[in-house]
Write a protein that holds these residues in place. Sequence first.
Motif, mmCIF file in Angstrom:
data_model
loop_
_atom_site.group_PDB
_atom_site.id
_atom_site.type_symbol
_atom_site.label_atom_id
_atom_site.label_comp_id
_atom_site.label_asym_id
_atom_site.label_seq_id
_atom_site.Cartn_x
_atom_site.Cartn_y
_atom_site.Cartn_z
ATOM 1 N N VAL A 124 0.824 -1.213 0.000
ATOM 2 C CA VAL A 124 0.000 0.000 0.000
ATOM 3 C C VAL A 124 0.855 1.258 0.000
ATOM 4 O O VAL A 124 0.329 2.367 -0.033
ATOM 5 N N ARG B 26 -3.829 5.092 -3.453
ATOM 6 C CA ARG B 26 -4.911 6.093 -3.362
ATOM 7 C C ARG B 26 -5.903 5.790 -2.238
ATOM 8 O O ARG B 26 -6.384 6.707 -1.583
ATOM 9 N N ASP B 27 -6.224 4.515 -2.031
ATOM 10 C CA ASP B 27 -7.195 4.189 -0.986
ATOM 11 C C ASP B 27 -6.613 4.330 0.422
ATOM 12 O O ASP B 27 -7.309 4.124 1.403
ATOM 13 N N HIS B 28 -5.338 4.722 0.519
ATOM 14 C CA HIS B 28 -4.706 4.966 1.816
ATOM 15 C C HIS B 28 -4.307 6.427 2.013
ATOM 16 O O HIS B 28 -3.643 6.765 2.982
ATOM 17 N N TRP B 29 -4.683 7.281 1.084
ATOM 18 C CA TRP B 29 -4.426 8.705 1.252
ATOM 19 C C TRP B 29 -5.198 9.197 2.464
ATOM 20 O O TRP B 29 -6.340 8.801 2.702
ATOM 21 N N THR C 74 -4.512 8.577 5.582
ATOM 22 C CA THR C 74 -4.468 7.646 6.711
ATOM 23 C C THR C 74 -3.235 7.832 7.586
ATOM 24 O O THR C 74 -3.105 7.168 8.609
#
Length: 165
Positions: free
Chosen positions: A53, A74-77, A79
């Motif tokens: 990730v 992108r799905d961890h921006w 965090t």
Amino acid sequence: MRWWDIDPVLELEKDLFPEDAWSRGMFWSELAHSRGPEATRRYVVAVEDERIVGYAGLAAQGELGDIQTIAVARDHWGTGLGGQLLTELLRAATAFECAEVMLECRVDNVRAQKLYERFGFEPIGFRRGYYQPGNVDALVMRLTTAPDGGTAAGSPSAQGTESNG
């Protein structure tokens, strides 16, 4: 993940930087400098549920550290993963005994610029047309490290980064 499994990193690289993605050869060239007693590079990988990730890299040249990249899926921006990866790179800079750490950040990447500023990086200039083929300018930033190996401005703490290098 074994250190030589770069296919997932290449996939994330192509997703995040479609016009500017590094090739397999570029990654192998960089990784060759990250192994053994004479290593001048440090790469970290963040893994969640066996999925890469994020990844980041630092090159050391004497007392100067150069952050090569920090990439977050992108799905961890948002965090905090970017900060965790940056913390790992700053630890590596301390181990390499770097007095300064430099980086270049796309001028249109305000999110990254704010992250670096929170860690004490200061803008020092621009590099025109650096990011090819997009031809986007880069903001050059510098962090001076403190004599105790910390940073002059301090840094937020990081927790939970899984790294392989």
